[in-house]
Design an enzyme around this catalytic site. Sequence first.
Site, mmCIF file in Angstrom:
data_model
loop_
_atom_site.group_PDB
_atom_site.id
_atom_site.type_symbol
_atom_site.label_atom_id
_atom_site.label_comp_id
_atom_site.label_asym_id
_atom_site.label_seq_id
_atom_site.Cartn_x
_atom_site.Cartn_y
_atom_site.Cartn_z
ATOM 1 N N ASN A 60 0.445 19.549 -21.195
ATOM 2 C CA ASN A 60 0.140 18.680 -22.342
ATOM 3 C C ASN A 60 0.085 19.430 -23.664
ATOM 4 O OD1 ASN A 60 -0.067 16.102 -21.160
ATOM 5 N ND2 ASN A 60 -1.974 16.736 -20.191
ATOM 6 N N ARG A 119 0.808 -1.240 0.000
ATOM 7 C CA ARG A 119 0.000 0.000 0.000
ATOM 8 C C ARG A 119 0.836 1.283 0.000
ATOM 9 N NH1 ARG A 119 -2.973 -3.194 3.689
ATOM 10 N NH2 ARG A 119 -4.707 -4.182 2.609
ATOM 11 N N ARG A 174 -2.166 21.924 -14.389
ATOM 12 C CA ARG A 174 -1.199 20.887 -14.758
ATOM 13 C C ARG A 174 -1.458 20.367 -16.177
ATOM 14 N NH1 ARG A 174 1.439 16.028 -11.051
ATOM 15 N NH2 ARG A 174 2.734 15.222 -12.739
ATOM 16 N N HIS A 186 0.300 17.552 -26.958
ATOM 17 C CA HIS A 186 0.178 16.124 -26.677
ATOM 18 C C HIS A 186 -1.052 15.483 -27.316
ATOM 19 C CE1 HIS A 186 3.457 16.957 -24.002
ATOM 20 N NE2 HIS A 186 3.472 15.744 -23.487
ATOM 21 N N HIS A 220 -0.218 12.470 -29.390
ATOM 22 C CA HIS A 220 -0.723 11.116 -29.111
ATOM 23 C C HIS A 220 -1.405 10.543 -30.342
ATOM 24 C CE1 HIS A 220 -0.790 11.910 -24.492
ATOM 25 N NE2 HIS A 220 0.340 11.377 -24.881
ATOM 26 N N LYS A 280 8.291 22.855 -13.881
ATOM 27 C CA LYS A 280 7.467 21.685 -13.557
ATOM 28 C C LYS A 280 7.103 21.699 -12.074
ATOM 29 C CE LYS A 280 5.863 17.327 -14.234
ATOM 30 N NZ LYS A 280 5.882 16.110 -15.003
ATOM 31 N N LYS A 319 3.518 11.347 -11.224
ATOM 32 C CA LYS A 319 2.650 10.502 -12.068
ATOM 33 C C LYS A 319 3.384 9.186 -12.317
ATOM 34 C CE LYS A 319 -0.141 13.819 -14.660
ATOM 35 N NZ LYS A 319 -0.462 14.350 -16.004
ATOM 36 N N GLU A 323 -3.771 17.483 -11.145
ATOM 37 C CA GLU A 323 -4.271 17.926 -12.452
ATOM 38 C C GLU A 323 -5.757 18.281 -12.442
ATOM 39 O OE1 GLU A 323 -2.276 16.032 -15.770
ATOM 40 O OE2 GLU A 323 -4.034 16.369 -17.002
ATOM 41 N N HIS A 341 7.941 9.708 -28.405
ATOM 42 C CA HIS A 341 6.921 10.603 -27.847
ATOM 43 C C HIS A 341 7.296 12.081 -28.058
ATOM 44 C CE1 HIS A 341 3.941 12.076 -25.028
ATOM 45 N NE2 HIS A 341 4.896 12.660 -24.327
ATOM 46 N N GLU A 345 10.259 18.526 -24.834
ATOM 47 C CA GLU A 345 9.550 18.821 -23.572
ATOM 48 C C GLU A 345 10.138 20.081 -22.914
ATOM 49 O OE1 GLU A 345 6.861 17.251 -22.890
ATOM 50 O OE2 GLU A 345 7.011 15.191 -23.610
HETATM 51 P P1 NAD Z 1 12.708 5.466 -22.097
HETATM 52 O O1 NAD Z 1 12.592 5.316 -20.657
HETATM 53 O O2 NAD Z 1 12.167 4.399 -22.956
HETATM 54 O O3 NAD Z 1 14.221 5.741 -22.475
HETATM 55 C C1 NAD Z 1 14.581 5.905 -23.828
HETATM 56 C C2 NAD Z 1 15.714 4.941 -24.217
HETATM 57 O O4 NAD Z 1 16.927 5.451 -23.692
HETATM 58 C C3 NAD Z 1 15.557 3.547 -23.652
HETATM 59 O O5 NAD Z 1 16.038 2.617 -24.587
HETATM 60 C C4 NAD Z 1 16.460 3.589 -22.434
HETATM 61 O O6 NAD Z 1 16.903 2.311 -22.028
HETATM 62 C C5 NAD Z 1 17.591 4.424 -22.947
HETATM 63 N N1 NAD Z 1 18.378 5.121 -21.949
HETATM 64 C C6 NAD Z 1 17.963 5.672 -20.790
HETATM 65 N N2 NAD Z 1 18.946 6.355 -20.231
HETATM 66 C C7 NAD Z 1 20.021 6.228 -21.021
HETATM 67 C C8 NAD Z 1 21.348 6.713 -20.964
HETATM 68 N N3 NAD Z 1 21.742 7.553 -20.021
HETATM 69 N N4 NAD Z 1 22.204 6.350 -21.948
HETATM 70 C C9 NAD Z 1 21.798 5.539 -22.970
HETATM 71 N N5 NAD Z 1 20.551 5.071 -23.089
HETATM 72 C C10 NAD Z 1 19.673 5.419 -22.122
HETATM 73 O O7 NAD Z 1 11.999 6.827 -22.608
HETATM 74 P P2 NAD Z 1 11.836 8.268 -21.950
HETATM 75 O O8 NAD Z 1 11.705 9.186 -23.100
HETATM 76 O O9 NAD Z 1 12.839 8.537 -20.912
HETATM 77 O O10 NAD Z 1 10.434 8.159 -21.206
HETATM 78 C C11 NAD Z 1 9.251 7.894 -21.914
HETATM 79 C C12 NAD Z 1 8.231 7.379 -20.924
HETATM 80 O O11 NAD Z 1 7.999 8.385 -19.946
HETATM 81 C C13 NAD Z 1 6.894 7.050 -21.550
HETATM 82 O O12 NAD Z 1 6.444 5.814 -21.060
HETATM 83 C C14 NAD Z 1 5.980 8.167 -21.063
HETATM 84 O O13 NAD Z 1 4.648 7.748 -20.920
HETATM 85 C C15 NAD Z 1 6.589 8.495 -19.737
HETATM 86 N N6 NAD Z 1 6.344 9.873 -19.264
HETATM 87 C C16 NAD Z 1 5.906 10.004 -18.000
HETATM 88 C C17 NAD Z 1 5.696 11.272 -17.498
HETATM 89 C C18 NAD Z 1 5.284 11.431 -16.072
HETATM 90 O O14 NAD Z 1 4.953 12.555 -15.674
HETATM 91 N N7 NAD Z 1 5.305 10.389 -15.285
HETATM 92 C C19 NAD Z 1 5.942 12.408 -18.290
HETATM 93 C C20 NAD Z 1 6.397 12.216 -19.590
HETATM 94 C C21 NAD Z 1 6.601 10.935 -20.081
HETATM 95 N N1 GLY Z 2 4.050 15.239 -18.058
HETATM 96 C C1 GLY Z 2 2.820 15.821 -17.666
HETATM 97 C C2 GLY Z 2 2.607 15.874 -16.207
HETATM 98 O O1 GLY Z 2 3.438 15.476 -15.436
HETATM 99 O O2 GLY Z 2 1.574 16.304 -15.798
#
Ligand code: NAD
Ligand code: GLY
Length: 371
Positions: free
Chosen positions: A250, A126, A246, A253, A257, A232, A148, A242, A270, A190
């Site tokens: 987007n 939990r 917040r 987005h 998307h 942020k 998130k 949100e 993305h 971003e």
């Molecule tokens: P990712 O986590 O897939 O990383 C991109 C690639 O880079 C992967 O292959 C990873 O293994 C590699 N990588 C990571 N660090 C590295 C490094 N230092 N050197 C070499 N390779 C490296 O993608 P991302 O763009 O970091 O994140 C995308 C995800 O984040 C999506 O799932 C999206 O939904 C999520 N997201 C979440 C939020 C949130 O607020 N929680 C906001 C935006 C995006």
């Molecule tokens: N990436 C959008 C949020 O965190 O709200």
Amino acid sequence: MSSDGRATARRLWVDLGTRGYPIHIGSGLIGDAELYRPHIGGRQVLIVSNTTVAPLYLAQVQAALAGFDHEAVVLPDGEQYKDLGTLNGIFDALLQRRMGRDVTLIALGGGVVGDMAGFAAACYQRGVAFIQVPTTLLAQVDSSVGGKTGVNHPLGKNMIGAFHQPRAVIADTDTLRTLPDRELSAGLAEVVKYGLIRDTAFLDWLHANAEPLMTRDGAALAEAVERSCVNKAEVVAADEREAGQRALLNLGHTFGHAIEAGLGYGEWLHGEAVAAGMVMAADLSVRLGWLDAADAVRARDLLARFALPVEPPPGIDADRWMALMAVDKKVLAGKLRLVLLRRLGNAVVTADFAPEALCGLLSDIESRVSD
Ligand code: NAD
Ligand code: GLY
């Protein structure tokens, strides 16, 4: 380095009362034990990483955790593994090792690892503590901050999740040196977003510093991460769940998307889809008479300098755009809501726009971007 041999960091604070936490940004932080120690309540730590990041950085994190009872779970790499099955692997690791409620999870990786480790921390017994150690630019400027967390469902991206804030974010900008070029650019999309929605001074700085950012100058990257995280953190502190502003994060987005889903996930990153989506949102804002056309052109040029797409891909006609956008999380009572720009640095979420302006945008794109 400071005189005691420790790495020097910029420190910000996410102001969420008793759940507030620091964001450390800088070079050489990933192995700094003193950044982790205050946020680990018990003795047990589970590091969650993936098959790409673990060989690069896991040893440094493990060294910083000397004295703790730490283990690691290494997930397969890729958005396609951000699902309940992979998440269950984290729970297996926690239970097999008999980790208790005072365990601390450490998310070492990009946004995929961060979202999954964070969600595992939100659910395990939990809710347990976790620390974000983001290693992509996107994760350092966006996903590691704000709480998130979640996984994808076959019927929708990020549809299963929870708000669960980390205890700390440790963003070591040295890790960005190993990031593939496309991933760096995706993170920069971003970064530009913050400038467009609420920080024109930052936007000017990005125009002036596009080259050092693209050549991965450490000081420029640290500045970009810090200014993004300031934005942020302010938004999250004002609207954690949100209910309002917040959603401005987007920008681009809804269109983005639609591009990702229309092409099939994984075809465009993305951030690439968001870049083209932000250009579309700016174009629509100009058509509505809100945004200055010259400002839209300048935004487009900046994204192009960051090697990002500024046009959507061919093959999505106007009807398909509307169908794809209809499943957006911002749709309310069946009405499409978009983040648009009243002017540069001033974004709104609104359903109150002339539908013919959107139709004009989509049909112009259809004729401009053909197969
Ligand atoms: P990712 O986590 O897939 O990383 C991109 C690639 O880079 C992967 O292959 C990873 O293994 C590699 N990588 C990571 N660090 C590295 C490094 N230092 N050197 C070499 N390779 C490296 O993608 P991302 O763009 O970091 O994140 C995308 C995800 O984040 C999506 O799932 C999206 O939904 C999520 N997201 C979440 C939020 C949130 O607020 N929680 C906001 C935006 C995006
Ligand atoms: N990436 C959008 C949020 O965190 O709200």
